[in-house]
Scaffold this active site. Structure first.
Site, PDB file in Angstrom:
ATOM      1  N   ASN A 260      20.003   4.198  12.244  1.00 33.62           N
ATOM      2  CA  ASN A 260      20.359   3.881  13.622  1.00 33.62           C
ATOM      3  C   ASN A 260      19.258   4.269  14.595  1.00 33.62           C
ATOM      4  OD1 ASN A 260      23.164   2.787  14.127  1.00 33.62           O
ATOM      5  ND2 ASN A 260      23.525   4.280  12.523  1.00 33.62           N
TER       6      ASN A 260
ATOM      7  N   SER B   3      24.253   8.728   2.444  1.00 29.36           N
ATOM      8  CA  SER B   3      24.768   7.920   3.558  1.00 29.36           C
ATOM      9  C   SER B   3      24.695   8.700   4.857  1.00 29.36           C
ATOM     10  CB  SER B   3      26.203   7.486   3.275  1.00 29.36           C
ATOM     11  OG  SER B   3      27.049   8.615   3.266  1.00 29.36           O
TER      12      SER B   3
ATOM     13  N   ARG C  30      22.309   6.982   7.493  1.00 27.74           N
ATOM     14  CA  ARG C  30      22.985   6.366   8.631  1.00 27.74           C
ATOM     15  C   ARG C  30      22.321   6.801   9.936  1.00 27.74           C
ATOM     16  NH1 ARG C  30      27.545   7.905   7.621  1.00 27.74           N
ATOM     17  NH2 ARG C  30      28.531   5.981   6.921  1.00 27.74           N
TER      18      ARG C  30
END
Lengths: 156, 349
Positions: B230, B222, B226
């Site tokens: 993004n 994660s 992440r």
């Protein structure tokens, strides 16, 4: 989107950079900021102390000024007292001197009067004898009429 | 744009922008740069994204030298402006670490600082207009150039893996191998506390182990994905804005093509860029007031590429402003999660 050995090299690069940071960047920067923080804290504490000291000094100055004012008042009072003392004494002296002068003058006058009376008395006897002689046209012996003459003199 | 012999299609344009410069072993056994996504994929695991690594290193060393320079001169006296700026970053990270990490570790704070600044710098590359560096690279003979390392999943996962290794090291250091394993086996369902019969213990423990292993592995995945997700999305939107409004798609002002024909010559772009820079420069030197500058810029945009180009510039600007928030936030989140994960690893449950 290929997964490849870039992964491994990136991990290694990260470890190296973290080590760089841990070794060469973090300690000096943190030391400097901590030192500065301590310095600022000291400075603030010092300014607090100075402020307090200033307040205390102000109180003390106030007290000293008050004491000085009191002292000055005392001195002025004393001076006033002394002044009136001197004045009184001078007045007393002057009065005494005047009395003395007056007394001396009176004494002199009395003495002169006495002296004049003595002289007069001395002269009166002879004048009386001289007059009587003139009146009687003969010698009058003073000693014979001494008693009468003394009576005359005493009446002057 | 105009430099190629043929204008690329939209798909080619996007693909080109999303393709890393990959170095690896070709199918015929020789080592070299992959030309195209298929060749790169065929190289398998043992290949390298040269652009990602190069930019990562450049940015990492930028971080190192910037901060080292200040750290060398740092003293407790009155700081220079730059020193104060660097120190405020350091203090910010230090505060974050102290608030979130409840152990003692010499490593955590420098780790957090490195990650924050490094990831921020990587993300910052996203604000450089998407065509600049690839165009320069292409002109100097480098076929592909993806300049934002954090839009490469290898870079973000690579960093996440390091963090994962640190999580393991911290867990074992603070809890011991036994404590660490016990945590994996007796969480979240503790058969002893729940008063279960001994027979079902192994079952519960196996269940726990699977659950905890997944949650342990989810941390680095994660963390890496992440950031990657993004930044990749942000980059893609920049590319799309560039594509639709300004590049290869043929939407560039029809008036221009009627003057220049199919290919707009390179000098036109050069003149255009110089004109825009001159306008901005004149404004900064105080020779043009802000209102005049804005009108002049609008006029120049219109001349350069028509309404579509103007719209593209405005959208690009808007997205870039928004992206400033995103890149800072993502760098901060990456740092904070690292701290939190390591804090969790060093605490007893």
């Amino acid at each position: 989107m290929n997964m490849n050995a870039t992964l491994i090299l990136q991990s290694i690069a990260m470890m190296v950079f973290v080590w760089f940071c841990m070794k060469f960047i973090w300690p000096p920067l943190l030391k400097a900021t901590d030192e500065r923080r301590a310095k600022i804290a000291d400075g603030l504490a010092a300014s607090d102390r100075a402020e307090k000291a200033l307040a205390e000094a102000n109180v003390e100055v106030e007290q000293q000024i008050k004491a000085a004012r009191d002292k000055a008042g005392e001195i002025v009072d004393q001076a006033n007292q002394r002044h009136s003392q001197i004045l009184d004494q001078a007045k007393d002296d002057a009065v005494g001197e005047r009395q003395r002068q007056v007394a001396a003058g009176e004494a002199e006058i009395t003495q002169s009067a006495n002296q004049a009376r003595e002289e007069l008395r001395a002269t009166v006897a002879s004048l009386a004898v001289l007059g009587a002689r003139q009146i009687l046209e003969k010698e009058v012996d003073e000693n014979t009429h001494r008693e009468l003459l003394d009576k005359l003199i005493a009446e002057i | 744009m105009s430099s190629g012999s043929e204008a690329p299609t939209s798909g080619e344009y996007i693909q080109h922008h999303l393709q890393n410069l990959t170095f690896g072993q070709h199918a015929d056994g020789s080592w070299g740069i992959a030309h195209g996504a298929q060749e790169a994929a065929a190289m398998g695991f043992w290949s390298f994204h040269v652009d990602t690594l190069a930019w990562s290193l450049i940015l990492g060393f930028t971080f190192f030298f910037l901060f080292r320079n200040v750290a060398k001169k740092a003293n407790s006296g009155v700081p220079s402006r730059f020193q104060a700026m660097i120190e405020s970053v350091v203090e910010f990270v230090d505060t974050s670490v102290k608030e979130s990490f409840h152990g003692t570790s010499r490593l955590i704070a420098p780790l957090a600082l490195t990650l924050f600044v490094w990831v921020f710098f990587m993300n910052l590359m996203d604000l450089i207009p998407v065509d600049w560096l690839p165009t320069v690279a292409k002109a100097s003979g480098v076929p592909y150039q993806k300049v934002v390392p954090s839009t490469d999943v290898n870079a973000t996962l690579g960093m996440a893996i390091t963090v994962f290794v640190l999580i393991l090291i911290y867990s074992i250091r603070y809890k011991g191998v036994k404590g660490f394993l016990a945590e994996l086996i007796f969480n979240p369902l503790n058969p002893k506390q729940l008063g279960m019969p001994k027979v079902v213990w192994p079952l519960v423990m196996a269940f726990n182990l699977i659950l905890e292993t997944v949650s342990l592995l989810a941390k680095p995945v994660s963390l890496g994905l992440r950031l990657f997700g993004n930044m990749y999305a942000g980059e893609l939107i920049f590319i799309l804005i560039a594509l639709v409004f300004t590049a290869g798609s043929g939407l560039v002002g029809a008036g221009l093509s009627s003057v220049f024909g199919e290919h707009i010559p390179w000098w036109f772009w050069t003149v255009a860029v110089i004109a825009v820079f001159a306008t901005l420069g004149a404004n900064l030197k105080g020779k043009l007031d802000n209102k005049k500058t804005l009108w002049l810029l609008l006029g120049e945009m219109m001349v350069i590429g028509g309404l579509a180009f103007l719209g593209g510039q405005i959208m690009h600007f808007g997205w870039a402003v928004f992206h400033i928030l995103v890149i800072t936030l993502q760098a901060f989140i990456f740092m904070m999660l690292t701290i939190v994960y390591l804090s969790m690893a060093s605490e007893h449950h």
